[in-house]
Design an enzyme around this catalytic site. Structure first.
Site, short mmCIF file in Angstrom:
data_model
loop_
_atom_site.label_atom_id
_atom_site.label_comp_id
_atom_site.label_asym_id
_atom_site.label_seq_id
_atom_site.Cartn_x
_atom_site.Cartn_y
_atom_site.Cartn_z
CG ASN A 119 3.65 42.14 17.13
OD1 ASN A 119 3.53 41.06 16.59
ND2 ASN A 119 3.57 43.27 16.47
CB CYS A 143 6.20 48.90 16.96
SG CYS A 143 4.64 49.62 17.55
CG LEU A 144 3.59 51.85 10.77
CD1 LEU A 144 3.41 51.25 9.38
CD2 LEU A 144 2.32 52.59 11.17
CB VAL A 145 1.72 53.20 15.71
CG1 VAL A 145 1.77 52.30 16.94
CG2 VAL A 145 1.02 54.52 16.03
CB CYS A 149 -1.14 47.92 12.74
SG CYS A 149 -0.74 47.22 14.35
CD GLN A 206 -0.35 42.15 17.79
OE1 GLN A 206 0.41 41.44 17.15
NE2 GLN A 206 -0.80 41.81 18.98
#
Length: 251
Positions: A15, A81-83, A199, A201
């Site tokens: 990232n 990191c969302l996902v 996201c 990133q």
């Protein structure tokens, strides 16, 4: 009286945007509120490709990251990191945040822990939005998991666009200003708000205010939501210039 805050960031190793957009927002804020200053401190979890398997493996490293950042006595920790959180099923952000906060306390450097996943949910709710449309860089199966997670939180996703970029470095190389054109293909007719980037990133900050002005709807992102939650956790005014409604200082 001047106040200084250390922001700890738990970041996927590939990232490059978390450490760009979050400092950019808070440095922009410092120009207008110079008595509140911030420094940024990161710890990384290995991840190159955005697949469910790699994300779960990466998440296991978050405990180490939280302990390392608590060594620096950060005032707040943000998990980027969302996902990685959302692919582990509804409500996982609450378990993750509580576990990591407990580890900082055990290490003698207790700090609140927020996640971009939880922050996005909270940001949408703060705006009073019941329905959203979103743009994500993920492959469609992962975007669907993000949608399921948001839906399980009581928020309807009326439309979505998946850019289907599996390489996380490539996600970070996207031109944020392209989103001004991409969003024209998003059906926002039934949405109360638009998530321009689901996201941390995928860069979006320079486009947030422009798209909001263009659509006449509140526009937020995983990154602006994270900054909102950082400021709330520090009991500071939730204001960043030109970063959308959520960071207008109104909420």
């Amino acid at each position: 009286m001047a106040k200084h805050f250390r922001i700890g960031m738990i970041v996927p190793s590939s990232n490059t945007t978390m450490e760009t957009e979050i400092p950019a927002m808070l440095q922009s804020r410092m120009k207008e509120i110079p008595e509140e200053t911030f420094t940024f401190h990161s710890s990384r979890m290995r991840m190159m490709h955005v697949t469910k398997e790699e994300l779960k493996k990466m998440d296991e490293e978050s405990d180490r990251c939280a302990i390392e950042l608590s060594d620096a006595r950060c005032d707040v920790l943000a998990y980027a990191c969302l996902v990685a959180i959302m692919c582990q099923g509804p409500g996982y952000h609450e378990k993750s945040e509580a576990r990591l906060a407990s580890l900082t306390a055990q290490n003698g450097g207790a700090a609140p822990v927020i996640s971009s996943a939880g922050a996005l949910i909270d940001g949408i709710r703060t705006l009073g939005a019941k329905k959203i449309a979103l743009i994500a860089p993920y492959m469609k199966p992962l975007t669907n998991q993000v949608i399921e997670y948001i839906t399980a939180s009581g928020i309807e996703v009326t439309d979505s666009i998946s850019l289907e970029i599996p390489d996380n470095l490539e996600v970070g190389r996207q031109d944020p200003m392209r989103l001004i054109e991409i969003v024209k293909n998003l059906d926002v007719s039934n949405a109360d708000a638009v998530v321009l980037s689901a996201c941390v990133q995928m860069p979006s900050l320079p486009a947030i205010q422009k798209v909001q002005d263009q659509l006449g709807l509140p526009v937020l992102s995983a990154a602006t939501s994270t900054v909102y939650k950082i400021l709330k956790s520090l009991n500071l005014k939730t204001y960043v210039p030109n970063a959308g409604s959520l960071l207008s200082g109104k909420y």
